[in-house]
Enzyme design. Structure first.
Site, short mmCIF file in Angstrom:
data_model
loop_
_atom_site.label_atom_id
_atom_site.label_comp_id
_atom_site.label_asym_id
_atom_site.label_seq_id
_atom_site.Cartn_x
_atom_site.Cartn_y
_atom_site.Cartn_z
N GLU A 178 0.86 -1.19 0.00
CA GLU A 178 0.00 0.00 0.00
C GLU A 178 0.89 1.23 0.00
OE1 GLU A 178 -3.63 2.15 2.49
OE2 GLU A 178 -2.26 0.80 3.54
N GLU B 157 4.76 4.88 3.84
CA GLU B 157 4.25 6.19 4.24
C GLU B 157 5.43 7.14 4.42
OE1 GLU B 157 2.44 9.36 4.84
OE2 GLU B 157 1.13 7.62 4.60
N ASN C 229 9.81 7.16 0.48
CA ASN C 229 9.15 7.88 -0.61
C ASN C 229 8.81 6.90 -1.73
OD1 ASN C 229 8.52 9.59 -2.83
ND2 ASN C 229 9.83 11.20 -2.00
N ASP D 28 -3.12 11.89 -2.55
CA ASP D 28 -3.23 13.33 -2.72
C ASP D 28 -3.58 13.61 -4.18
OD1 ASP D 28 -2.78 16.11 -2.98
OD2 ASP D 28 -1.27 16.06 -1.40
N LYS E 258 -3.69 20.95 -9.10
CA LYS E 258 -3.14 21.94 -10.04
C LYS E 258 -2.35 21.24 -11.15
CE LYS E 258 -2.88 25.62 -6.59
NZ LYS E 258 -2.01 26.61 -5.87
N ASP F 226 -12.07 9.41 -3.19
CA ASP F 226 -13.36 10.11 -3.13
C ASP F 226 -13.36 11.26 -4.12
OD1 ASP F 226 -11.40 11.55 -1.49
OD2 ASP F 226 -13.07 12.90 -1.09
N GLU G 84 -9.20 5.27 7.06
CA GLU G 84 -9.75 6.33 7.92
C GLU G 84 -10.47 7.39 7.08
OE1 GLU G 84 -6.15 4.63 10.09
OE2 GLU G 84 -6.59 5.26 8.04
N TYR G 85 -9.84 7.77 5.96
CA TYR G 85 -10.45 8.76 5.08
C TYR G 85 -11.76 8.23 4.50
CZ TYR G 85 -6.48 12.00 4.97
OH TYR G 85 -5.53 12.93 5.30
N GLU G 86 -11.77 6.98 4.12
CA GLU G 86 -12.96 6.39 3.52
C GLU G 86 -14.14 6.44 4.48
OE1 GLU G 86 -14.18 2.24 1.19
OE2 GLU G 86 -12.13 2.60 1.87
#
Length: 212
Positions: free
Chosen positions: A44, A69, A96, A118, A122, A154, A192-194
């Protein structure tokens, strides 16, 4: 969002090298030896606070999971979740994703997860998106020929961009879901975001893609 600095993070990582591995390039082409088995290896990229990868490790004990991460303060939170889970089939890397080829050898991975990356909305930041072609080139090298990328977000703009990016690269879209939770996939582990976004009624998009 800028993450709050944790002054004790370095000490924590040093004390828990068995969970957040140091100098992971030493395992290049030797990850199966590291885990001590021939089970598939799933990675992941952008593991966040670790809810997804620890949940997957519990649900699929015969798969080895590696979470990457970059943010040190966040990988500490993920490491704490891994410790609580007590699973021996998951480790973390504070690295990274741009250095993927230094960590993994050709055809060494079976699946790559990109969860709520992310969007870098832009145009001048396009090359930073984890579904930009330069990242796809890396994924193609480290993935097994039959390996897949599972992408969840999302952000509709990023999802549409990614579908085009996958297609232009010549990849095969195996699955495209415009409302993942309406699909009711019992194997889906939420990040968590989901949980946060779906609780607000936002649609969650998912696609699975392979290199032809």
């Amino acid at each position: 969002m800028r993450q709050r600095n944790k002054p004790w993070a370095d000490d924590f990582l040093q004390e828990n090298k068995h969970i957040v591995l140091q100098n992971p390039n030493q395992y290049h082409n030797n990850w199966k030896d590291f885990f001590g088995n021939n089970n598939p290896i799933h990675v992941e990229i952008g593991t966040g606070k670790g809810q997804f990868i620890t949940g997957m490790a519990k649900q699929f004990p015969n798969i080895n999971f590696i979470g990457i991460e970059l943010a040190k303060s966040i990988v500490v939170a993920a490491a704490q979740k891994v410790m609580e889970a007590g699973q021996d089939n998951v480790v973390l890397l504070n690295e990274n994703a741009a250095d993927l080829l230094e960590i993994f050898a050709k055809n060494e991975l079976d699946t790559i997860y990109l969860n709520f990356s992310d969007p870098w909305p832009k145009n001048r930041h396009e090359k930073r998106r984890l579904t930009y072609r330069t990242f796809l080139e890396q994924y193609e090298k480290v993935l097994h020929p039959k390996g897949e990328i599972v992408f969840k977000t999302d952000n509709r703009g990023l999802f549409e961009y990614s579908l085009v990016s996958f297609s232009q690269y010549g990849m095969k879209l195996e699955e495209v879901l415009l409302d993942l939770h309406a699909h009711e996939d019992p194997t889906n582990i939420m990040t968590e975001y989901e949980e946060k976004f779906s609780a607000k009624g936002q649609q969650i998009y998912r696609c699975k893609t392979t290199f032809k």
